[in-house]
Design a protein around this motif. Sequence first.
Motif, PDB file in Angstrom:
ATOM      1  N   GLY A  56      34.038  13.644  11.650  1.00 28.90           N
ATOM      2  CA  GLY A  56      33.152  12.715  11.690  1.00 28.90           C
ATOM      3  C   GLY A  56      32.488  12.758  13.114  1.00 28.90           C
ATOM      4  O   GLY A  56      32.896  13.537  13.928  1.00 28.90           O
ATOM      5  N   ARG A  57      31.351  12.073  13.384  1.00 28.90           N
ATOM      6  CA  ARG A  57      30.670  12.060  14.720  1.00 28.90           C
ATOM      7  C   ARG A  57      31.132  11.296  15.617  1.00 28.90           C
ATOM      8  O   ARG A  57      31.019  11.462  16.801  1.00 28.90           O
ATOM      9  N   ARG A  58      31.943  10.097  15.257  1.00 30.30           N
ATOM     10  CA  ARG A  58      32.156   8.939  16.152  1.00 30.30           C
ATOM     11  C   ARG A  58      33.635   9.210  16.457  1.00 30.30           C
ATOM     12  O   ARG A  58      34.478   8.800  15.723  1.00 30.30           O
ATOM     13  N   VAL A 105      27.931  17.727  10.621  1.00 34.19           N
ATOM     14  CA  VAL A 105      27.939  18.882   9.590  1.00 34.19           C
ATOM     15  C   VAL A 105      26.519  19.596   9.667  1.00 34.19           C
ATOM     16  O   VAL A 105      26.507  20.680   9.094  1.00 34.19           O
ATOM     17  N   ARG A 106      25.728  18.920  10.796  1.00 33.55           N
ATOM     18  CA  ARG A 106      24.344  19.776  10.719  1.00 33.55           C
ATOM     19  C   ARG A 106      24.542  20.864  11.572  1.00 33.55           C
ATOM     20  O   ARG A 106      23.553  21.849  11.859  1.00 33.55           O
ATOM     21  N   LYS A 107      25.560  21.098  12.336  1.00 37.44           N
ATOM     22  CA  LYS A 107      25.721  22.128  13.304  1.00 37.44           C
ATOM     23  C   LYS A 107      26.900  23.176  12.797  1.00 37.44           C
ATOM     24  O   LYS A 107      28.001  22.791  12.554  1.00 37.44           O
ATOM     25  N   GLY A 167      23.554  10.733   5.180  1.00 41.33           N
ATOM     26  CA  GLY A 167      22.770   9.835   6.202  1.00 41.33           C
ATOM     27  C   GLY A 167      21.771   9.031   5.015  1.00 41.33           C
ATOM     28  O   GLY A 167      21.559   9.677   4.033  1.00 41.33           O
ATOM     29  N   ASN A 168      21.477   7.892   5.329  1.00 41.59           N
ATOM     30  CA  ASN A 168      20.626   7.063   4.498  1.00 41.59           C
ATOM     31  C   ASN A 168      19.910   5.915   5.348  1.00 41.59           C
ATOM     32  O   ASN A 168      20.271   5.534   6.258  1.00 41.59           O
ATOM     33  N   PHE A 169      18.877   5.542   4.981  1.00 38.70           N
ATOM     34  CA  PHE A 169      17.920   4.336   4.971  1.00 38.70           C
ATOM     35  C   PHE A 169      17.149   4.210   3.839  1.00 38.70           C
ATOM     36  O   PHE A 169      16.593   4.954   3.522  1.00 38.70           O
ATOM     37  N   LEU A 190       7.928   7.214   5.425  1.00 38.70           N
ATOM     38  CA  LEU A 190       8.827   8.288   6.042  1.00 38.70           C
ATOM     39  C   LEU A 190       8.238   9.590   6.744  1.00 38.70           C
ATOM     40  O   LEU A 190       7.302  10.297   6.132  1.00 38.70           O
ATOM     41  N   SER A 191       8.694   9.832   8.044  1.00 35.97           N
ATOM     42  CA  SER A 191       8.197  11.163   8.584  1.00 35.97           C
ATOM     43  C   SER A 191       9.015  12.351   8.034  1.00 35.97           C
ATOM     44  O   SER A 191      10.192  12.125   7.495  1.00 35.97           O
ATOM     45  N   PRO A 192       8.351  13.580   8.090  1.00 35.99           N
ATOM     46  CA  PRO A 192       8.823  14.567   7.589  1.00 35.99           C
ATOM     47  C   PRO A 192      10.228  14.787   8.344  1.00 35.99           C
ATOM     48  O   PRO A 192      11.166  15.228   7.773  1.00 35.99           O
ATOM     49  N   ASN A 193      10.296  14.415   9.499  1.00 37.44           N
ATOM     50  CA  ASN A 193      11.589  14.852  10.157  1.00 37.44           C
ATOM     51  C   ASN A 193      12.626  13.833   9.650  1.00 37.44           C
ATOM     52  O   ASN A 193      13.965  14.028   9.652  1.00 37.44           O
ATOM     53  N   GLY A 194      12.244  12.494   9.380  1.00 37.92           N
ATOM     54  CA  GLY A 194      13.389  11.574   8.456  1.00 37.92           C
ATOM     55  C   GLY A 194      13.728  12.319   7.318  1.00 37.92           C
ATOM     56  O   GLY A 194      14.926  12.277   7.016  1.00 37.92           O
ATOM     57  N   SER A 219      25.847  -1.946   2.634  1.00 35.85           N
ATOM     58  CA  SER A 219      24.992  -2.848   3.290  1.00 35.85           C
ATOM     59  C   SER A 219      23.813  -2.364   3.722  1.00 35.85           C
ATOM     60  O   SER A 219      22.786  -3.144   4.063  1.00 35.85           O
ATOM     61  N   LYS A 220      23.502  -1.203   3.779  1.00 36.55           N
ATOM     62  CA  LYS A 220      22.362  -0.462   4.172  1.00 36.55           C
ATOM     63  C   LYS A 220      21.219  -0.547   3.113  1.00 36.55           C
ATOM     64  O   LYS A 220      20.184  -0.844   3.399  1.00 36.55           O
ATOM     65  N   LEU A 221      21.546  -0.484   1.869  1.00 35.60           N
ATOM     66  CA  LEU A 221      20.816  -0.027   0.865  1.00 35.60           C
ATOM     67  C   LEU A 221      20.501  -1.306   0.035  1.00 35.60           C
ATOM     68  O   LEU A 221      19.665  -1.454  -0.879  1.00 35.60           O
TER      69      LEU A 221
HETATM   70  C1  HXC Z   1      12.014   5.179   8.751  1.00 31.92           C
HETATM   71  C2  HXC Z   1      13.697   6.416   9.866  1.00 31.92           C
HETATM   72  C3  HXC Z   1      14.643   5.460   9.892  1.00 31.92           C
HETATM   73  C4  HXC Z   1      14.259   4.155   9.020  1.00 31.92           C
HETATM   74  C5  HXC Z   1      15.590   7.088  10.965  1.00 31.92           C
HETATM   75  N1  HXC Z   1      14.389   7.624  10.630  1.00 31.92           N
HETATM   76  N2  HXC Z   1      15.985   5.851  10.339  1.00 31.92           N
HETATM   77  N3  HXC Z   1      12.603   6.526   9.346  1.00 31.92           N
HETATM   78  N4  HXC Z   1      13.162   4.332   8.376  1.00 31.92           N
HETATM   79  N5  HXC Z   1      15.191   3.285   8.888  1.00 31.92           N
HETATM   80  C6  HXC Z   1      13.701   8.758  11.173  1.00 31.92           C
HETATM   81  C7  HXC Z   1      13.531   8.730  12.667  1.00 31.92           C
HETATM   82  O1  HXC Z   1      12.427   7.962  13.008  1.00 31.92           O
HETATM   83  C8  HXC Z   1      13.525  10.453  12.771  1.00 31.92           C
HETATM   84  O2  HXC Z   1      12.331  10.679  12.267  1.00 31.92           O
HETATM   85  C9  HXC Z   1      14.312  10.725  11.919  1.00 31.92           C
HETATM   86  O3  HXC Z   1      14.910   9.836  10.907  1.00 31.92           O
HETATM   87  C10 HXC Z   1      15.909  11.014  12.387  1.00 31.92           C
HETATM   88  O4  HXC Z   1      16.214   9.729  13.183  1.00 31.92           O
HETATM   89  P1  HXC Z   1      17.433   9.888  14.307  1.00 31.92           P
HETATM   90  O5  HXC Z   1      17.709   8.406  14.472  1.00 31.92           O
HETATM   91  O6  HXC Z   1      16.849  10.528  15.231  1.00 31.92           O
HETATM   92  O7  HXC Z   1      18.611  10.555  13.429  1.00 31.92           O
HETATM   93  P2  HXC Z   1      20.355  10.442  14.019  1.00 31.92           P
HETATM   94  O8  HXC Z   1      20.398   9.780  15.177  1.00 31.92           O
HETATM   95  O9  HXC Z   1      20.726  11.863  13.574  1.00 31.92           O
HETATM   96  O10 HXC Z   1      20.669   9.676  12.588  1.00 31.92           O
HETATM   97  C11 HXC Z   1      20.642   9.767  11.315  1.00 31.92           C
HETATM   98  C12 HXC Z   1      20.335   8.851  10.311  1.00 31.92           C
HETATM   99  C13 HXC Z   1      21.450   7.638  10.724  1.00 31.92           C
HETATM  100  C14 HXC Z   1      20.544   9.229   8.861  1.00 31.92           C
HETATM  101  C15 HXC Z   1      19.014   8.265  10.485  1.00 31.92           C
HETATM  102  O11 HXC Z   1      20.951   6.690   9.623  1.00 31.92           O
HETATM  103  C16 HXC Z   1      22.873   8.141  10.505  1.00 31.92           C
HETATM  104  O12 HXC Z   1      23.400   8.467  11.177  1.00 31.92           O
HETATM  105  N6  HXC Z   1      23.364   7.617   9.400  1.00 31.92           N
HETATM  106  C17 HXC Z   1      24.844   7.894   8.877  1.00 31.92           C
HETATM  107  C18 HXC Z   1      25.460   7.166   8.540  1.00 31.92           C
HETATM  108  C19 HXC Z   1      24.850   6.393   7.272  1.00 31.92           C
HETATM  109  O13 HXC Z   1      23.542   6.465   7.094  1.00 31.92           O
HETATM  110  N7  HXC Z   1      25.532   5.993   6.254  1.00 31.92           N
HETATM  111  C20 HXC Z   1      25.173   5.766   5.007  1.00 31.92           C
HETATM  112  C21 HXC Z   1      25.433   6.640   4.094  1.00 31.92           C
HETATM  113  S1  HXC Z   1      25.211   5.627   2.311  1.00 31.92           S
HETATM  114  P3  HXC Z   1      10.999  11.110  13.599  1.00 31.92           P
HETATM  115  O14 HXC Z   1      10.035  11.444  12.752  1.00 31.92           O
HETATM  116  O15 HXC Z   1      10.889   9.692  14.100  1.00 31.92           O
HETATM  117  O16 HXC Z   1      11.610  11.889  14.780  1.00 31.92           O
HETATM  118  C22 HXC Z   1      24.856   6.980   1.270  1.00 31.92           C
HETATM  119  C23 HXC Z   1      24.549   6.469  -0.042  1.00 31.92           C
HETATM  120  C24 HXC Z   1      23.861   7.320  -0.880  1.00 31.92           C
HETATM  121  O17 HXC Z   1      24.727   8.080   1.609  1.00 31.92           O
HETATM  122  C25 HXC Z   1      23.686   7.111  -2.296  1.00 31.92           C
HETATM  123  C26 HXC Z   1      23.300   5.511  -2.408  1.00 31.92           C
HETATM  124  C27 HXC Z   1      23.165   5.331  -3.934  1.00 31.92           C
END
Ligand code: HXC
Length: 297
Positions: free
Chosen positions: A43-45, A70-72, A99-101, A108-112, A209-211
């Motif tokens: 994990g990352r943390r 895992v991205r690296k 990862g999710n949000f 949503l940006s292409p980078n997201g 909690s996120k979704l």
């Molecule tokens: C819109 C968002 C955003 C949000 C991030 N981004 N959060 N866009 N709404 N809420 C965009 C950012 O603006 C950026 O794009 C790009 O995504 C990367 O964001 P970073 O914060 O730089 O990325 P990073 O620090 O690497 O974090 C990755 C992450 C984060 C996915 C965004 O949430 C994370 O680390 N998550 C890991 C834990 C997690 O999410 N667990 C839940 C798993 S639940 P720009 O264009 O601005 O550069 C799951 C269930 C799936 O997987 C199935 C469900 C049924």
Amino acid sequence: MESPFKPDILKGKVALLTGGGSGIGFEISVQFGKHGAAVAIMGRRRNVLDSAVSALRSLGIQAIGLEGDVRKQEDAARVVEATVKHFGRLDILVNGAAGNFLVSSEDLSPNGFRTVLDIDSVGTFTMCHEALKYLKKGGPGKGTSSGGIILNISATLHYTASWYQIHVSAAKAAVDSITRSLALEWGTDYDIRVNGIAPGPIVDTAGMSKLAPGEVVNKSREMRPLFKLGEKWDIAMAALYLASDAGKYVNGTTVIVDGGLWLSQPRHLPKEEVKALSRVVEKRSRAAPAGLPTSKL
Ligand code: HXC
């Protein structure tokens, strides 16, 4: 809840779990450990890994925590090597890092979008790629027992279309495709079984909690007749089944563990109404078969 499986079904096995320090991944680590496996969690943390490892060790489970993303590719390679160095082998890889949000497609940006595909899809492939040489055990015909196991944690979002989840739906569709392709290629060449698990909404997870914060869950109950929540245990039991010899003939499938939720649709007519209506419709269609001119009746 007690496991229905014998406690030694994974005896002597070594499992590496990405995202194994929390949520569903942690529960799989616990259950794998309770059934005889040694576990490495990635994990990352660091703090999350440390507390997960102490919790596992307090249950008598052999466990190590390895920091990495895992991205690296270099992290993936280093973590796989460290697992094998520490435990001497690698039998099971669980790709749980995700990862999710919630976000609408227009916001949503292409980078997201790319970020989630990088974690879920490319990350899954990268881990599989780096683990292959240890999972294949020499391959068929080389005098070794069967190859290793890969489990990819997926979702059901992409079976239809899901609101505000374009990135994760695309990522998990790719994960399922990876599962099938590797099952075909590595199953044939190396006797490695590759399967997935698609969980429904599971209580007490980051996904929930996120979704699905409280308000959303309550709305979903009204809209979806089969809506009920699962437990992390439910997913871990499916993982045990697939990772053990119980699942020895299962390859290339993604097991849905969601209580039937993805099939769920709003009920348009009450049952009693259907019974009454159905008889009337039958009578009517016998009296006037579709397509026959009424003059012939
Ligand atoms: C819109 C968002 C955003 C949000 C991030 N981004 N959060 N866009 N709404 N809420 C965009 C950012 O603006 C950026 O794009 C790009 O995504 C990367 O964001 P970073 O914060 O730089 O990325 P990073 O620090 O690497 O974090 C990755 C992450 C984060 C996915 C965004 O949430 C994370 O680390 N998550 C890991 C834990 C997690 O999410 N667990 C839940 C798993 S639940 P720009 O264009 O601005 O550069 C799951 C269930 C799936 O997987 C199935 C469900 C049924």
